[in-house]
Motif scaffolding. Structure first.
Motif, short mmCIF file in Angstrom:
data_model
loop_
_atom_site.label_atom_id
_atom_site.label_comp_id
_atom_site.label_asym_id
_atom_site.label_seq_id
_atom_site.Cartn_x
_atom_site.Cartn_y
_atom_site.Cartn_z
N LYS A 55 0.85 -1.19 0.00
CA LYS A 55 0.00 0.00 0.00
C LYS A 55 0.88 1.24 0.00
N ALA A 56 0.40 2.28 -0.64
CA ALA A 56 1.16 3.53 -0.64
C ALA A 56 1.29 4.05 0.79
N ARG A 57 2.50 4.49 1.13
CA ARG A 57 2.75 5.03 2.46
C ARG A 57 3.22 6.47 2.33
N PHE A 58 2.87 7.26 3.32
CA PHE A 58 3.33 8.64 3.39
C PHE A 58 4.36 8.70 4.51
N CYS A 59 5.61 8.48 4.14
CA CYS A 59 6.71 8.51 5.11
C CYS A 59 7.39 9.86 5.00
N GLY A 60 7.23 10.65 6.03
CA GLY A 60 7.70 12.02 5.99
C GLY A 60 6.52 12.97 5.94
N GLU A 61 6.78 14.20 6.35
CA GLU A 61 5.72 15.22 6.35
C GLU A 61 5.36 15.61 4.92
N THR A 62 6.37 15.67 4.06
CA THR A 62 6.16 15.92 2.64
C THR A 62 6.84 14.78 1.90
N SER A 63 6.05 13.87 1.32
CA SER A 63 6.61 12.67 0.71
C SER A 63 6.36 12.66 -0.79
N ILE A 64 7.18 11.89 -1.49
CA ILE A 64 7.14 11.83 -2.95
C ILE A 64 6.94 10.38 -3.39
N LEU A 65 6.02 10.16 -4.32
CA LEU A 65 5.82 8.85 -4.94
C LEU A 65 6.22 8.97 -6.40
N SER A 66 7.32 8.28 -6.78
CA SER A 66 7.83 8.32 -8.15
C SER A 66 7.36 7.09 -8.91
N PHE A 67 6.85 7.31 -10.11
CA PHE A 67 6.26 6.23 -10.91
C PHE A 67 7.28 5.62 -11.87
N GLY A 68 7.18 4.28 -12.00
CA GLY A 68 7.93 3.56 -13.01
C GLY A 68 9.42 3.54 -12.81
N THR A 69 9.88 3.73 -11.59
CA THR A 69 11.31 3.75 -11.32
C THR A 69 11.57 3.22 -9.92
N SER A 70 12.79 2.82 -9.68
CA SER A 70 13.19 2.39 -8.34
C SER A 70 14.33 3.25 -7.83
N SER A 77 15.70 7.49 -8.94
CA SER A 77 15.39 8.91 -8.83
C SER A 77 14.23 9.30 -9.74
N GLY A 78 13.34 10.15 -9.22
CA GLY A 78 12.20 10.59 -10.00
C GLY A 78 12.42 11.96 -10.61
N VAL A 79 11.32 12.62 -10.95
CA VAL A 79 11.35 13.91 -11.62
C VAL A 79 12.08 14.96 -10.79
N LEU A 80 11.78 15.00 -9.50
CA LEU A 80 12.27 16.07 -8.63
C LEU A 80 13.57 15.74 -7.92
N GLY A 81 14.07 14.53 -8.12
CA GLY A 81 15.29 14.12 -7.44
C GLY A 81 15.13 14.00 -5.94
N ALA A 82 13.90 13.74 -5.49
CA ALA A 82 13.61 13.68 -4.06
C ALA A 82 14.42 12.58 -3.39
N ALA A 83 14.87 12.87 -2.16
CA ALA A 83 15.68 11.89 -1.44
C ALA A 83 15.26 11.75 0.02
N LEU A 84 14.67 12.79 0.60
CA LEU A 84 14.37 12.76 2.03
C LEU A 84 13.20 11.85 2.37
#
Length: 553
Positions: free
Chosen positions: A470-485, A487-494
């Motif tokens: 299930k999708a999880r929201f880990c962090g106050e501001t979290s990012i879900l990147s599609f089709g990758t394992s 780095s996504g569009v925004l380069g999110a890491a936290l």
């Protein structure tokens, strides 16, 4: 927070006892302007505070604003535009940047906007990777920021995280008070003129004077009363703030943009007329607030009461933490989103009620948007989820031997709207939150992904990291990147999570966050990057699309 900024002005030695107040306007019914009377102190009144509820809109104007996401990861920079659409009154505004992982304070300051003013600033990465803010804008700030590059502060982050913890997060913006534009004051030998504060921040021929000898004694005063606030030029806060943001990556020639979410103080839950909130001007000082802190914030790491290390689904927090409070609050920690604005202040439960009202206004039960990962156009998609009020329900105490969650009592919603106020359920509690890699997580109820040809996936695939279904929201501001394992569009890491093969190449999806029928307080958008393979050499073929999430309540 701005620990470094506060240190710049914390030792200036302005007089005042260690006290603070939230002041409701005491003027006559339907009053708009303050009353200034130099002969009778009892007649000095701000316009009547008449707000009792909050309304949330994306792209509107409001008393307060939330920018759901900022980033300086992977070469990105974030630019913020703040506009005062009130053409009569100035605004005394607080701006605070919080980290993506657990909403820790990174930087804050005050912006004193004249009528019709626009303030702009950019957040970039310093050479050592720490986020930093810079502005060439002439709007008055406390302390002065024009031409100063101010690094974000890491002292409230875990030492193991350091500068990395400053690179993503969200922004809170508050109208602490209006600065009246009326001719009601006596300044020197001139009567019926504008206040000295208004004159100090009002642009003249395109330049704001920013007279420090006027601004600092007023803005750094710890013990305003309604009389001193009125005579200084303040009035109860009204709506009119508008915010916009964009994220630009020069090297990748990609830009994303959007509007800040506006929070408006309104007359009631059934009357959406913009109203007047409480005066909540706190000085930008490092001095400790002291024993009254519980009257001003619901943040469990700053409070001394109504907190615990466990919390039931009904909202009862218990088992007091070993360190109370975990962080000694300074004046620059205030106001925050839980400071009493539409509720009467002066009690330890008032901020909890304020946080509950705002969390309820933000709460949603489903989140829907599109995604694209078509390799033919190098498409990538990130979904951003921002929970700006989670901090007031649960926070992570790094100072314990083993970092642990601390909860605030209450902050509940109605699990059965048909019996409003009877069946209460907490938005965040011990059973629906967990810890993962130093971040507080909450799991969605379920999700469904659709392709563009009516095919659906609801189970069977997993999300990484952690191989959860299930999708999880880990962090106050979290990012879900599609089709990758990776780095996504925004380069999110936290606070990043990846669908890998859990979704289709292109399509749309819906994430269910019913959460016991109270929902979760979530904002955000889809960020989609595309590349035109037919673009000729020397011509940019990269495109950025930002689509706000669609929600159901």
């Amino acid at each position: 927070m701005a620990l470094s900024i506060a240190a710049m002005i914390g030792g200036l030695g302005f007089a005042g006892v260690a006290s603070a107040v939230v002041i409701p306007g005491g003027g006559a019914a339907n009053s708009v302007d303050p009353v200034v009377d130099y002969a009778d102190a009892t007649k000095n009144k701000m316009a009547l505070t008449n707000a009792t509820a909050l309304s949330v809109t994306t792209g509107g104007t409001g008393h307060n604003l939330i920018v759901p996401y900022f980033t300086v990861q992977d070469g990105n920079m974030t630019v913020i535009h703040l506009t005062n659409t009130d053409t009569v009154n100035g605004k005394a505004v607080k701006v605070r940047f919080r980290g993506a992982a657990n909403s820790d304070d990174l930087l804050d300051f005050q912006v004193l906007m004249s009528p019709g003013d626009v303030w702009t600033a950019a957040v970039t990465a310093a050479a050592d990777g720490t986020a930093q803010l810079s502005t060439a804008d002439g709007t008055c700030t406390v302390p002065s920021l024009k031409g100063v590059t101010q690094k974000f502060d890491t002292r409230r982050l875990p030492t193991s995280v350091g500068a990395a913890g400053t690179r993503e997060g969200y922004v809170e913006i508050f109208n602490m008070a209006d600065i009246s534009g009326k001719d009601l004051y006596t300044v020197g030998t001139t009567t019926s003129t504008k206040s000295a504060l208004y004159t100090a921040i009002k642009h003249v021929n395109g330049v704001a004077p920013c007279t420090a000898t006027v601004i600092e004694p007023i803005m750094l005063k710890k013990d305003h009363t309604e009389e001193t606030a009125v005579k200084a030029g303040f009035n109860t806060p009204t709506t009119g703030l508008m915010g916009d943001w964009y994220i630009i990556n020069v090297a990748k020639t990609t830009t994303f943009s959007g509007a800040a979410t506006a929070v408006t103080a309104v007359v009631s839950g059934t009357d959406s007329t913009a109203a007047k909130g409480n005066f909540v001007v706190f000085p930008q000082l490092a001095d400790a607030v002291g024993a009254t802190i519980d009257n001003f914030t619901a943040d469990p790491l700053l409070r001394t009461a109504n907190i615990g290390t466990t919390k039931t689904a009904a909202g009862v927090a218990s088992v007091a933490p070993t360190t109370v409070p975990a962080i000694e609050a300074a004046f620059y920690d205030l106001p925050d989103l839980s400071t009493p604005y539409v509720v009467a202040g002066g009690t330890a439960t008032a901020p909890i009620t304020q946080a509950e009202i705002l969390t309820g206004a933000l709460a949603v039960k489903t989140i829907t948007n599109q995604y694209a990962t078509d390799a033919g156009i190098s498409a990538k998609t990130d979904w951003v989820f921002s929970m700006p009020t989670r901090r007031y329900s649960v926070a992570l105490d790094y100072r314990q031997t083993t970092p642990s969650r601390v909860y605030t009592n209450g902050i509940v919603g109605d699990t059965d709207p048909a019996t409003a106020g009877v069946q209460a359920g907490a938005y965040f509690h011990a059973s629906n939150t967990s810890l993962d890699s130093g971040k507080i997580c909450v799991t969605s109820d379920k999700q469904a992904f659709y392709d563009r040809e009516e095919t659906t996936k609801t189970a069977g695939a997993v999300f990484s990291p952690g191989a959860v279904d299930k999708a999880r929201f880990c962090g106050e501001t979290s990012i879900l990147s599609f089709g990758t394992s990776t780095s996504g569009v925004l380069g999110a890491a936290l606070a990043a999570q990846f669908t890998e093969t859990a979704a289709y190449t292109n399509g749309w999806g819906v994430i269910d966050v019913t959460n016991g029928n109270v929902g979760l307080p979530i904002l955000g958008s889809a960020f989609i990057k595309l590349t035109n393979p037919q673009a000729s050499a020397g011509v940019s073929g990269n495109y950025g699309i930002t689509w706000p999430h669609r929600f159901t309540k």
